[in-house]
Design a protein around this motif. Structure first.
Motif, PDB file in Angstrom:
ATOM      1  N   ALA A   3      32.726 -48.133  -0.077  1.00  0.00           N
ATOM      2  CA  ALA A   3      31.735 -47.582  -1.333  1.00  0.00           C
ATOM      3  C   ALA A   3      32.932 -46.613  -2.050  1.00  0.00           C
ATOM      4  CB  ALA A   3      30.511 -46.832  -1.081  1.00  0.00           C
ATOM      5  N   TRP A   4      32.791 -46.322  -3.292  1.00  0.00           N
ATOM      6  CA  TRP A   4      33.732 -45.905  -4.085  1.00  0.00           C
ATOM      7  C   TRP A   4      33.248 -44.823  -4.755  1.00  0.00           C
ATOM      8  CZ3 TRP A   4      33.145 -51.028  -4.221  1.00  0.00           C
ATOM      9  CH2 TRP A   4      34.230 -51.847  -3.563  1.00  0.00           C
ATOM     10  N   LEU A  14      28.737 -42.481  -6.863  1.00  0.00           N
ATOM     11  CA  LEU A  14      29.186 -43.216  -5.687  1.00  0.00           C
ATOM     12  C   LEU A  14      28.766 -44.660  -6.183  1.00  0.00           C
ATOM     13  CD1 LEU A  14      30.070 -43.414  -2.794  1.00  0.00           C
ATOM     14  CD2 LEU A  14      27.760 -43.180  -2.168  1.00  0.00           C
ATOM     15  N   ILE A  16      28.827 -48.964  -5.256  1.00  0.00           N
ATOM     16  CA  ILE A  16      28.953 -50.058  -4.215  1.00  0.00           C
ATOM     17  C   ILE A  16      28.839 -51.300  -4.871  1.00  0.00           C
ATOM     18  CG2 ILE A  16      28.072 -48.783  -2.294  1.00  0.00           C
ATOM     19  CD1 ILE A  16      25.307 -50.254  -2.733  1.00  0.00           C
ATOM     20  N   ILE A  46      24.880 -49.106  -8.382  1.00  0.00           N
ATOM     21  CA  ILE A  46      24.964 -50.360  -7.559  1.00  0.00           C
ATOM     22  C   ILE A  46      25.343 -51.655  -8.402  1.00  0.00           C
ATOM     23  CG2 ILE A  46      23.447 -51.946  -6.193  1.00  0.00           C
ATOM     24  CD1 ILE A  46      21.535 -49.668  -5.861  1.00  0.00           C
ATOM     25  N   GLU A 267      37.503 -43.468  -1.257  1.00  0.00           N
ATOM     26  CA  GLU A 267      36.613 -44.592  -0.608  1.00  0.00           C
ATOM     27  C   GLU A 267      36.105 -44.034   0.642  1.00  0.00           C
ATOM     28  OE1 GLU A 267      38.109 -49.100   1.122  1.00  0.00           O
ATOM     29  OE2 GLU A 267      38.738 -48.383  -0.923  1.00  0.00           O
ATOM     30  N   TRP A 270      30.482 -48.019   3.902  1.00  0.00           N
ATOM     31  CA  TRP A 270      29.023 -48.081   3.663  1.00  0.00           C
ATOM     32  C   TRP A 270      28.581 -49.000   5.021  1.00  0.00           C
ATOM     33  CZ3 TRP A 270      25.852 -46.053   0.308  1.00  0.00           C
ATOM     34  CH2 TRP A 270      24.376 -46.957   0.283  1.00  0.00           C
TER      35      TRP A 270
END
Length: 272
Positions: A3-4, A14, A16, A46, A267, A270
């Motif tokens: 996840a970034w 955040l 993903i 997302i 990074e 997750w």
């Protein structure tokens, strides 16, 4: 999976990417609130598959509530997807509609947020009202009263107060109060816009579900539209946010574009 941590002019996310994978099951508000407390982001983004665009962006605010639009988030997601597809243009799908995005530099992205909507039902408001200068006022101390904001929907609702000094206005206290005013049945993002000249706006934004943020892409678009409707600016302005500068343009076709920097700051693994 990774996840970034990303940001757009300081607006923190955040991100993903679950394209090609099963959708996240049971991702609830409590989980997002916990993640936001640990990682300090404004929205959880997302990226998933889309039948209408190159990817779909889902948005959950830091308090766990959903959001239909996020301008700086769209710019960050578009950058991530364009990197993977090796392209400079794409169409991003969202719950607020389709958005065209393009790379304008190594770490710069412009996104078309779609048409600004200004009808009272579109915001939405609880009752019919002029959205150029609303019948709303807020006491902000013995010597400060804010009144007659503009209202604009950019896929999410915005209320924009025009202030003499954006630096000193008590944005947290007023923002929280106005966000939950009964006039806004879906709550509202609250902007505090100081007109520097016809091409520059100093802006601070209290985002519903996230609080006072360093920048807000849809807030920048809303501030431009609200200012231009009053004749305070032209239809293209620099928006000076706490976290950086955005360029907003209200085109003749009614669409609003926002351009500015994106950054990848970290990074994590997750689930995080």
């Amino acid at each position: 999976m990774p996840a970034w941590l990303m940001n757009g002019a300081g607006n923190a996310f955040l991100v993903i990417d679950v394209r090609g994978q099963a959708a996240l099951a049971g991702m609830g508000g409590d989980q997002v609130r916990g993640l936001a407390a640990r990682h300090g982001f404004d929205q959880f983004l997302i990226i998933s598959d889309s039948d209408r665009g190159d990817a779909h962006m889902g948005v959950i605010n830091a308090d766990g509530s959903p959001s239909g639009a996020c301008g700086n988030g769209a710019r960050c997601v578009a950058w991530h997807v364009m990197e993977g597809l090796n392209t400079d243009r794409l169409v991003l799908d969202s719950d607020g509609g389709l958005m065209e995005a393009e790379r304008t530099g190594d770490w710069r992205v412009r996104v078309d947020l779609g048409p600004a909507r200004t009808g009272w039902q579109d915001i939405p408001l609880a009752r019919e009202m002029d959205t150029v200068s609303m019948d709303l006022s807020v006491e902000a101390g013995r010597d400060l009263r804010l009144s007659s904001p503009g209202a604009v929907s950019m896929g999410n609702p915005h209320c924009v107060f025009f202030v003499e000094n954006a630096e000193t206005v008590p944005a947290r206290a007023i923002g929280h109060r106005v966000e939950h005013d009964p006039l806004f049945p879906e709550r509202v993002n609250v902007g505090f816009a100081q007109i520097l000249d016809e091409a520059r706006i100093r802006l601070r934004v209290w985002e519903r579900g996230a609080g006072l943020t360093l920048a807000c892409g849809t807030g920048a678009a809303a501030a431009l539209v609200a200012a231009a409707r009053r004749g305070l600016t032209g239809r293209a302005t620099a928006i000076l946010a706490d976290g950086g500068e955005l360029q907003a343009v209200w085109r003749d076709d009614g669409h609003v574009t926002v351009e500015g920097p994106v950054a990848l700051t970290g990074e994590i693994d997750w689930p995080a």
